[in-house]
Design a protein around this motif. Structure first.
Motif, PDB file in Angstrom:
ATOM      1  N   GLU A  45      22.845  35.581  46.898  1.00 38.72           N
ATOM      2  CA  GLU A  45      24.094  36.164  46.392  1.00 38.72           C
ATOM      3  C   GLU A  45      24.719  37.086  47.434  1.00 38.72           C
ATOM      4  OE1 GLU A  45      25.811  35.711  43.405  1.00 38.72           O
ATOM      5  OE2 GLU A  45      24.441  34.027  43.104  1.00 38.72           O
ATOM      6  N   TRP A  46      23.895  37.883  48.080  1.00 39.21           N
ATOM      7  CA  TRP A  46      24.391  38.802  49.109  1.00 39.21           C
ATOM      8  C   TRP A  46      25.051  38.024  50.249  1.00 39.21           C
ATOM      9  CZ3 TRP A  46      22.607  39.291  54.207  1.00 39.21           C
ATOM     10  CH2 TRP A  46      23.159  40.347  54.920  1.00 39.21           C
ATOM     11  N   ALA A  47      24.414  36.945  50.690  1.00 38.38           N
ATOM     12  CA  ALA A  47      24.959  36.137  51.784  1.00 38.38           C
ATOM     13  C   ALA A  47      26.231  35.410  51.359  1.00 38.38           C
ATOM     14  CB  ALA A  47      23.909  35.126  52.258  1.00 38.38           C
ATOM     15  N   GLY A  48      26.297  34.964  50.117  1.00 42.71           N
ATOM     16  CA  GLY A  48      27.441  34.192  49.654  1.00 42.71           C
ATOM     17  C   GLY A  48      28.637  35.022  49.232  1.00 42.71           C
ATOM     18  N   LEU A  49      28.407  36.252  48.861  1.00 40.31           N
ATOM     19  CA  LEU A  49      29.492  37.116  48.382  1.00 40.31           C
ATOM     20  C   LEU A  49      29.835  38.168  49.434  1.00 40.31           C
ATOM     21  CD1 LEU A  49      28.317  37.524  44.676  1.00 40.31           C
ATOM     22  CD2 LEU A  49      30.099  36.005  45.570  1.00 40.31           C
ATOM     23  N   ARG A  50      30.079  37.710  50.641  1.00 44.35           N
ATOM     24  CA  ARG A  50      30.342  38.610  51.768  1.00 44.35           C
ATOM     25  C   ARG A  50      31.604  39.441  51.576  1.00 44.35           C
ATOM     26  NH1 ARG A  50      29.836  33.632  55.235  1.00 44.35           N
ATOM     27  NH2 ARG A  50      32.067  33.817  54.977  1.00 44.35           N
ATOM     28  N   HIS A  51      32.573  38.911  50.867  1.00 46.83           N
ATOM     29  CA  HIS A  51      33.865  39.589  50.749  1.00 46.83           C
ATOM     30  C   HIS A  51      34.004  40.382  49.453  1.00 46.83           C
ATOM     31  CE1 HIS A  51      34.359  36.129  53.465  1.00 46.83           C
ATOM     32  NE2 HIS A  51      34.971  37.029  54.190  1.00 46.83           N
ATOM     33  N   THR A  52      33.382  39.901  48.385  1.00 46.53           N
ATOM     34  CA  THR A  52      33.492  40.598  47.096  1.00 46.53           C
ATOM     35  C   THR A  52      32.302  41.505  46.833  1.00 46.53           C
ATOM     36  OG1 THR A  52      32.537  38.660  46.014  1.00 46.53           O
ATOM     37  CG2 THR A  52      34.937  38.849  46.008  1.00 46.53           C
ATOM     38  N   GLY A  53      31.168  41.220  47.447  1.00 46.98           N
ATOM     39  CA  GLY A  53      29.983  42.062  47.305  1.00 46.98           C
ATOM     40  C   GLY A  53      29.239  41.848  45.996  1.00 46.98           C
ATOM     41  N   LEU A  54      28.090  42.479  45.925  1.00 47.09           N
ATOM     42  CA  LEU A  54      27.239  42.396  44.738  1.00 47.09           C
ATOM     43  C   LEU A  54      27.660  43.447  43.721  1.00 47.09           C
ATOM     44  CD1 LEU A  54      23.763  42.085  46.513  1.00 47.09           C
ATOM     45  CD2 LEU A  54      25.136  40.250  45.537  1.00 47.09           C
ATOM     46  N   THR A  55      27.479  43.128  42.454  1.00 43.39           N
ATOM     47  CA  THR A  55      27.733  44.097  41.394  1.00 43.39           C
ATOM     48  C   THR A  55      26.399  44.701  40.968  1.00 43.39           C
ATOM     49  OG1 THR A  55      27.415  42.559  39.555  1.00 43.39           O
ATOM     50  CG2 THR A  55      29.636  42.674  40.543  1.00 43.39           C
ATOM     51  N   LYS A 103      38.164  34.049  49.321  1.00 44.66           N
ATOM     52  CA  LYS A 103      37.195  33.770  50.383  1.00 44.66           C
ATOM     53  C   LYS A 103      35.806  33.470  49.822  1.00 44.66           C
ATOM     54  CE  LYS A 103      39.463  36.182  54.155  1.00 44.66           C
ATOM     55  NZ  LYS A 103      39.370  37.266  55.143  1.00 44.66           N
ATOM     56  N   ASP A 104      35.464  34.065  48.676  1.00 42.66           N
ATOM     57  CA  ASP A 104      34.158  33.845  48.047  1.00 42.66           C
ATOM     58  C   ASP A 104      34.234  32.892  46.860  1.00 42.66           C
ATOM     59  OD1 ASP A 104      32.972  35.529  49.861  1.00 42.66           O
ATOM     60  OD2 ASP A 104      32.888  37.261  48.519  1.00 42.66           O
ATOM     61  N   TYR A 105      35.368  32.198  46.737  1.00 42.50           N
ATOM     62  CA  TYR A 105      35.631  31.341  45.581  1.00 42.50           C
ATOM     63  C   TYR A 105      34.493  30.372  45.281  1.00 42.50           C
ATOM     64  CZ  TYR A 105      37.847  27.541  42.932  1.00 42.50           C
ATOM     65  OH  TYR A 105      38.136  26.582  42.013  1.00 42.50           O
ATOM     66  N   ASP A 106      33.944  29.740  46.314  1.00 46.38           N
ATOM     67  CA  ASP A 106      32.887  28.758  46.085  1.00 46.38           C
ATOM     68  C   ASP A 106      31.637  29.390  45.480  1.00 46.38           C
ATOM     69  OD1 ASP A 106      32.585  30.049  48.582  1.00 46.38           O
ATOM     70  OD2 ASP A 106      31.324  28.438  49.350  1.00 46.38           O
ATOM     71  N   MET A 107      31.388  30.666  45.735  1.00 47.90           N
ATOM     72  CA  MET A 107      30.215  31.346  45.181  1.00 47.90           C
ATOM     73  C   MET A 107      30.499  32.013  43.832  1.00 47.90           C
ATOM     74  SD  MET A 107      27.554  30.942  47.064  1.00 47.90           S
ATOM     75  CE  MET A 107      26.487  32.259  46.485  1.00 47.90           C
ATOM     76  N   LEU A 108      31.749  32.183  43.487  1.00 51.62           N
ATOM     77  CA  LEU A 108      32.096  32.861  42.233  1.00 51.62           C
ATOM     78  C   LEU A 108      32.302  31.892  41.071  1.00 51.62           C
ATOM     79  CD1 LEU A 108      34.511  35.591  43.622  1.00 51.62           C
ATOM     80  CD2 LEU A 108      32.261  35.966  42.612  1.00 51.62           C
ATOM     81  N   GLN A 109      31.982  30.630  41.267  1.00 51.06           N
ATOM     82  CA  GLN A 109      32.119  29.647  40.194  1.00 51.06           C
ATOM     83  C   GLN A 109      30.903  29.770  39.281  1.00 51.06           C
ATOM     84  OE1 GLN A 109      33.074  25.784  41.843  1.00 51.06           O
ATOM     85  NE2 GLN A 109      34.596  26.674  43.203  1.00 51.06           N
ATOM     86  N   GLY A 110      30.899  30.866  38.528  1.00 57.32           N
ATOM     87  CA  GLY A 110      29.739  31.283  37.769  1.00 57.32           C
ATOM     88  C   GLY A 110      29.296  30.378  36.638  1.00 57.32           C
ATOM     89  N   MET A 111      30.209  29.599  36.077  1.00 59.07           N
ATOM     90  CA  MET A 111      29.786  28.748  34.965  1.00 59.07           C
ATOM     91  C   MET A 111      28.803  27.666  35.431  1.00 59.07           C
ATOM     92  SD  MET A 111      31.009  30.440  32.621  1.00 59.07           S
ATOM     93  CE  MET A 111      30.619  29.494  31.176  1.00 59.07           C
ATOM     94  N   ILE A 112      28.804  27.367  36.724  1.00 59.42           N
ATOM     95  CA  ILE A 112      27.812  26.444  37.277  1.00 59.42           C
ATOM     96  C   ILE A 112      26.428  27.087  37.178  1.00 59.42           C
ATOM     97  CG2 ILE A 112      27.021  25.251  39.359  1.00 59.42           C
ATOM     98  CD1 ILE A 112      30.030  25.029  40.139  1.00 59.42           C
ATOM     99  N   ALA A 113      26.336  28.367  37.549  1.00 60.57           N
ATOM    100  CA  ALA A 113      25.061  29.086  37.447  1.00 60.57           C
ATOM    101  C   ALA A 113      24.625  29.231  35.996  1.00 60.57           C
ATOM    102  CB  ALA A 113      25.166  30.456  38.109  1.00 60.57           C
ATOM    103  N   VAL A 114      25.573  29.467  35.089  1.00 61.92           N
ATOM    104  CA  VAL A 114      25.242  29.571  33.662  1.00 61.92           C
ATOM    105  C   VAL A 114      24.626  28.265  33.172  1.00 61.92           C
ATOM    106  CG1 VAL A 114      26.190  29.827  31.328  1.00 61.92           C
ATOM    107  CG2 VAL A 114      26.943  31.361  33.152  1.00 61.92           C
ATOM    108  N   GLY A 115      25.274  27.146  33.482  1.00 64.08           N
ATOM    109  CA  GLY A 115      24.750  25.847  33.074  1.00 64.08           C
ATOM    110  C   GLY A 115      23.386  25.564  33.683  1.00 64.08           C
ATOM    111  N   THR A 116      23.216  25.925  34.942  1.00 62.75           N
ATOM    112  CA  THR A 116      21.928  25.739  35.602  1.00 62.75           C
ATOM    113  C   THR A 116      20.866  26.608  34.949  1.00 62.75           C
ATOM    114  OG1 THR A 116      23.046  25.201  37.674  1.00 62.75           O
ATOM    115  CG2 THR A 116      20.731  25.847  37.818  1.00 62.75           C
ATOM    116  N   GLY A 117      21.208  27.845  34.649  1.00 61.69           N
ATOM    117  CA  GLY A 117      20.267  28.744  33.980  1.00 61.69           C
ATOM    118  C   GLY A 117      19.843  28.215  32.622  1.00 61.69           C
ATOM    119  N   LEU A 118      20.808  27.703  31.867  1.00 58.32           N
ATOM    120  CA  LEU A 118      20.474  27.137  30.554  1.00 58.32           C
ATOM    121  C   LEU A 118      19.597  25.898  30.693  1.00 58.32           C
ATOM    122  CD1 LEU A 118      23.885  27.627  28.718  1.00 58.32           C
ATOM    123  CD2 LEU A 118      21.779  28.971  28.460  1.00 58.32           C
ATOM    124  N   SER A 119      19.823  25.102  31.743  1.00 59.37           N
ATOM    125  CA  SER A 119      18.973  23.919  31.941  1.00 59.37           C
ATOM    126  C   SER A 119      17.564  24.324  32.372  1.00 59.37           C
ATOM    127  CB  SER A 119      19.605  22.951  32.934  1.00 59.37           C
ATOM    128  OG  SER A 119      19.652  23.498  34.227  1.00 59.37           O
TER     129      SER A 119
END
Length: 190
Positions: free
Chosen positions: A120-130, A19-35
């Protein structure tokens, strides 16, 4: 995988991650962070735009090839896009304040930390924040206090502070996805 794990718990985790798959694609955030980090280091926002765009395009293709396409409602997609654009705009405006009107605080991390956590809170409604989501965003927000210690870094430094939580959260989210769904299967027909 834990041999004593409960199949019902495994199924619940798989459903939540799906259900949170679209928000858990973390390598996109990693690449964005590096850029963002590259842009701050080179003092040129073009690196952030190019790197963020490439990261999103290649990252989405990489995840789709291994796990399939993220299915979401049109409403969720529009809200995600709208809120992302607003957050980026607010962060750029805050960075402008850091550049043209430096004050006793750094505006970029002051607004970016809470906005990132809220997103992150809004996007990870089902898995929650760590705990890593919380720590990263709180430390980012606390970077706003750096000028109080007698040193007022440049607006490039302020923008660079945003990179670290993007990378940390991206790695955490990617690991969460992979730990539940496995390494994925490369489908050559997609």
């Amino acid at each position: 995988m834990n041999v004593t794990s409960d199949p019902a718990d495994d199924l619940r985790r798989r459903i939540a991650v799906s259900k949170d798959y679209d928000m858990l694609q973390g390598m996109i955030a990693v690449g964005t962070g590096l850029s963002v980090l590259l842009a701050a280091a080179n003092r040129d926002f073009i690196w952030m735009a190019i790197g963020g765009g490439l990261s999103a395009a290649f990252g989405a293709a990489w995840y789709e090839k291994r796990y399939g396409k993220a299915r979401t409602t049109r409403t969720r997609s529009l809200w995600t896009l709208l809120l992302s654009l607003v957050a980026i705009g607010v962060i750029i405006i805050a960075n402008g304040f850091d550049h043209w009107h430096p004050g006793p605080l750094l505006w970029t991390p002051l607004v970016a930390g809470p906005l990132m956590l809220l997103g992150e809170w809004a996007g990870l409604r089902h898995t929650g924040l760590t705990i890593w989501h919380w720590i990263s965003c709180i430390l980012l927000t606390l970077c706003a206090l750096i000028p109080l210690f007698g040193n007022h870094p440049s607006h490039w430094f302020a923008m660079g502070t945003v990179a670290v939580p993007l990378v940390v959260i991206g790695l955490v989210d990617h690991q969460r996805l992979v730990s539940v769904l496995g390494p994925g299967v490369v489908d050559e027909q997609r």
